[in-house]
Design a protein around this motif. Structure first.
Motif, mmCIF file in Angstrom:
data_model
loop_
_atom_site.group_PDB
_atom_site.id
_atom_site.type_symbol
_atom_site.label_atom_id
_atom_site.label_comp_id
_atom_site.label_asym_id
_atom_site.label_seq_id
_atom_site.Cartn_x
_atom_site.Cartn_y
_atom_site.Cartn_z
ATOM 1 N N HIS A 160 3.698 -25.556 -83.968
ATOM 2 C CA HIS A 160 3.404 -26.193 -85.256
ATOM 3 C C HIS A 160 3.111 -27.678 -85.090
ATOM 4 N N LEU A 161 3.241 -28.198 -83.888
ATOM 5 C CA LEU A 161 3.021 -29.635 -83.664
ATOM 6 C C LEU A 161 1.536 -29.933 -83.509
ATOM 7 N N SER A 162 1.169 -31.202 -83.704
ATOM 8 C CA SER A 162 -0.219 -31.613 -83.461
ATOM 9 C C SER A 162 -0.481 -31.595 -81.949
ATOM 10 N N VAL A 163 -1.762 -31.665 -81.555
ATOM 11 C CA VAL A 163 -2.067 -31.653 -80.114
ATOM 12 C C VAL A 163 -1.364 -32.808 -79.409
ATOM 13 N N GLY A 164 -1.407 -33.992 -80.031
ATOM 14 C CA GLY A 164 -0.779 -35.166 -79.422
ATOM 15 C C GLY A 164 0.715 -34.948 -79.242
ATOM 16 N N GLU A 165 1.336 -34.370 -80.257
ATOM 17 C CA GLU A 165 2.786 -34.122 -80.170
ATOM 18 C C GLU A 165 3.091 -33.059 -79.114
ATOM 19 N N ARG A 166 2.234 -32.041 -79.054
ATOM 20 C CA ARG A 166 2.459 -30.980 -78.049
ATOM 21 C C ARG A 166 2.345 -31.544 -76.638
ATOM 22 N N ALA A 200 -7.455 -35.574 -72.755
ATOM 23 C CA ALA A 200 -8.437 -34.656 -73.347
ATOM 24 C C ALA A 200 -7.961 -34.177 -74.714
ATOM 25 N N ASN A 201 -8.874 -34.139 -75.662
ATOM 26 C CA ASN A 201 -8.619 -33.633 -77.031
ATOM 27 C C ASN A 201 -7.666 -34.474 -77.871
#
Ligand code: ADP
Length: 253
Positions: free
Chosen positions: A148-154, A177-178
């Motif tokens: 459920h986290l954003s890409v940055g948080e993941r 990346a991304n």
């Protein structure tokens, strides 16, 4: 003694593709080194060798004969089957796609995975998880579901899991990346603040200019240049020859 010693490393995938050819380089404790090159240059293959993700029987010498001179050493240990547990303790690998690294039901569980595997006691695991989450700014997300986290948080959750094992070398595959600009800058700051050695494979030359004083250019499995980032990333002809471009901030100078 250098932290990483790669000597005459060649590697052929089982289908016959030669991904690395006679690669040699060292990395000292605390150094931050970039690895650049076009797609298919062998960057990921090289990172995977550093923590023994690839079988050592794929290593081969010139013309495919077994090479007795080839070696990969981390903190003085040969990266061979018998040393894998210690090598994996010393080398933390951050994959490009956080979804390849997160599979727990909570961020806390994911970050604890490495320390649990190291056989640490419960109190030590709890402390390392807390510390690592604080370092990456995710203390409040410990009970959240990773997906459920954003890409940055993941990405930061993955980094927390890696640093919770206190590696001597962090090997990163396309860390920015991304990420959107703010998440990218945040991640770069995190990397700069970590004192362990880093090998950063990336196409983000602007990031490399900022955080890596040394760069290795890899193309077709061979090291073409290894030297100061400030010189190499200004050499337009060299970059172009290896499918790269001047970083935007150095254009027109
Ligand atoms: P990079 O990370 O620089 O893009 P890779 O290390 O992924 O390069 O790939 C190097 C070479 O090895 C490429 O030619 C690629 O096609 C090949 N390769 C990568 N993974 C495999 C695999 N699992 N099996 C066969 N060939 C592979």
């Amino acid at each position: 003694m250098p932290l990483v010693e790669v000597k005459d490393l060649s590697y052929r995938y089982p289908d016959g593709v030669v991904a690395l050819a006679h690669v040699s380089f060292n990395i000292d404790e605390g150094e931050c080194v970039a690895l650049v090159g076009p797609n298919g240059a062998g960057k990921s293959t090289l990172l995977w060798h550093l923590n023994g993700l690839l079988p050592d029987h794929g290593r081969h010498g010139h013309r495919g004969h077994n090479s007795h001179t080839a070696s990969v050493r981390i903190a003085g240990m040969d990266v061979t089957h018998e040393h894998l547990p210690l090598v994996r303790r010393a080398v933390g690998l951050l994959f490009q796609d956080p979804d390849d690294q997160l599979f727990g039901t909570s961020v806390r569980e994911d970050v604890a995975f490495g320390p649990v595997n190291l056989g640490l006691d419960a109190a030590e695991i709890r402390q390392r998880v807390q510390e690592s989450l604080a370092v990456v700014g995710l203390s409040d997300a410990a009970e959240r579901v990773p997906h459920h986290l954003s890409v940055g948080e993941r990405k930061r959750a993955c980094l927390a899991g890696v640093i919770a094992c206190r590696p001597q070398l962090l090997a990163l595959d396309e860390p920015t990346a991304n990420l959107d600009p703010r998440a990218r800058r945040q991640f770069m700051r995190l990397l700069t603040d970590l004192s362990c050695a880093k090998l950063v494979a990336s196409h983000d030359l602007e990031m490399i200019l900022d955080i890596c004083p040394r760069v290795i250019v890899l193309d077709e499995g061979r090291i073409c240049v290894d030297g100061p980032t400030n010189e190499i990333l200004r050499d337009e002809a060299l970059l172009e020859a290896h499918g790269l471009e001047l970083p935007p901030s150095l254009r027109g100078r």
